[in-house]
Write a protein that holds these residues in place. Sequence first.
Motif, short mmCIF file in Angstrom:
data_model
loop_
_atom_site.label_atom_id
_atom_site.label_comp_id
_atom_site.label_asym_id
_atom_site.label_seq_id
_atom_site.Cartn_x
_atom_site.Cartn_y
_atom_site.Cartn_z
N VAL A 71 -95.70 50.41 65.72
CA VAL A 71 -95.02 50.01 64.48
C VAL A 71 -94.15 48.79 64.71
CG1 VAL A 71 -93.30 50.72 62.77
CG2 VAL A 71 -95.10 52.31 63.47
N ALA A 72 -93.45 48.73 65.84
CA ALA A 72 -92.61 47.57 66.14
C ALA A 72 -93.44 46.30 66.19
CB ALA A 72 -91.88 47.79 67.47
N ALA A 73 -94.62 46.38 66.81
CA ALA A 73 -95.49 45.21 66.89
C ALA A 73 -96.03 44.83 65.52
CB ALA A 73 -96.63 45.49 67.86
N LEU A 74 -96.37 45.81 64.71
CA LEU A 74 -96.92 45.55 63.39
C LEU A 74 -95.89 44.89 62.48
CD1 LEU A 74 -98.83 48.91 62.95
CD2 LEU A 74 -99.91 46.66 63.08
N LEU A 75 -94.64 45.26 62.62
CA LEU A 75 -93.60 44.67 61.78
C LEU A 75 -93.38 43.19 62.11
CD1 LEU A 75 -90.93 47.54 61.68
CD2 LEU A 75 -92.59 46.89 59.92
#
Length: 664
Positions: A542-546
Amino acid sequence: MKRLDASESNEDFLARLSRAARQEQFLHVVSRDEAASRFRAAVPHVALPSESVPLAATLGRALARDVASPIDVPPFDRALVDGFALRSSDTLGASEAEPARLGLNHEILACGVAPRLAVEPGTATTIATGGMIPRGADAVVMVEATEIASSEGSMAIDLDRAAAHGQFVGYAGSDMARGETVLRKGTVITAREIGMLAACGLDAVEMVRRPRVAVLSTGDELSPPGQPLPAAGIYDSNGAIVSASVTENGGEPVPFGIVADDEAALESAIRAALSECDVVVLSGGTSKGAGDVSHRILSRLGEPGILVHGVALKPGKPLCLAKAQGKAIVVLPGFPTSAMFTFHEFVVPLIRSLAGLPPREEESVEAVLPRRIPSELGRMEFVMASLAHGRDAPVAVPLSKGSGSVTAFSQADGFFAIPAARAGLDAGEPVRLSRIGAGTRAPDLTIVGSHCVGLDAVVGRLAERGIRARTIWVGSSGGLAAMKRGECEIASMHLFDPTTGRYNAPFLTPALRLAEGWTRMQGLVFRPGDSRFAERGAAGAVAALLLDPDAIMVSRNTGSGTRLLIDGLLNGARPPGYWNQPRSHNAVAAAVAQGRADWGVAIESVAGAYGLGFIPLVSEHYDFAYAEDRAQEPALAAFLALLAERETGALLAELGFSLPEAQP
């Protein structure tokens, strides 16, 4: 639309743009009553000519003229009981002390046997129920009133009571006399009338001809059921619904299939339909849009052309009513709910009139609203609703699905109208729910809340036991709110309380109880092979996707337990796709599988069904809230008992769910 060129001023372009946006649509929106008045004035609602119809094919159709019996029914005098045919004068003075003795003729008159012997004075003939009364006899006595005589010689009977003239005799023509009018013009034939006509010896009857109704579906996006569905395509459900409704109301549907948004092709199809049929019904091609061309075609098919285009109804405003070549043309809105409401309001009365059938007798039931329903002033609004068992009266639960929903009609028990002069109806206000389809009996059990395929399986097991349950997916919080308003017996939920670290129980009021369901794994879903999820846990992914502006998510509806999980995961972030908020795990998986989104949150079993990758987030408790004082109601008690059965646990395990462990 052609492009702006150097010779065209901005003012001219804006005027042309305005005309194109209108597309000559909704020339003058009129009230429902005005639309019906114009339609009836232009299109006669009278029965079509007659045709001779085989008796077996008359069911549900209307007689075109009176029917007189060509014979007496019954065609002869017949016995109404098993016994003996005799002369009543031979029984005068008979009693138990001095019975009358009559000699038996050597004949037994069963049904279909014509008598050979007359009943002479002092004799009787054995006869069965329905047997033909022989010459000389004027009465029948029951077997129970006689005894076989014990004297030597010829057989005889002793009768211990007198018989009245005409006793137990059905006379010729007593049911239907020759020349008697037995059925009137306009009678709708049921099994009873078919029996009467058959008894008269008729094998064909003059019936009102069934109207032939052309059914066309328009739109480039449509595909026929059974064919592969292309990208951005949908299956044509309106054609099937309209055809079935035509049959249901006495017409003969003539399918013309799907016609693309091509003006020449559509005009050709409509002209062909006009040449073959009595009524033409199209769905689609009424709203504003580049592909909608129906209105232009109707204007050149013949006078008077378009009668109404735009009716103050919700749903159903884009309805178009027209007449050309002496026949009605109705263009329904494309959305299924809008199409069916307008079909039943305007087309059903026409079809039934042409078929000689009376107006539909709509069954209705009075119910109360659990909450206020706002409405737009100036438009009569039809609201579909399901029935639920309230404590004091039936509850009409409005369904929130829009006019594009196909399932809304199947979930609804009926609909009620909000008058154009009202801005809404208040909570607790009574409404009269007009039935849809197979009656207005409320389901045995209404379950509102969060969706789970495990619950689908449990409801299936419940149906096997004869208990009908309806499920409505509005999210966990929505289900709990519906429970508190009395709209359902069960709320399905998976709400996490961070303060206590527990699921569901902290959200109950004192009057509610919790039935434990099962646990299920929620996680990130994504298309296999997406490198952004490789070797990452949920938080890292999720951190990378944001940080990736090209990554599009699909969220969930407000009030759902999954939405709360998503919001906690995002910690205030609102990435692209966040406002795409479907109501089910399946919808999330479909969006990712079809490439409309790159990731979302759904349960593991659904991810597997769609062939998606899955990264676990949390094991959550999926439970059921219910009112304690209703726990002994039969359907609710059966559901609670079913949850505890070993077979139910095994079924859930096969689907990938686990029985819950004790919460902290």
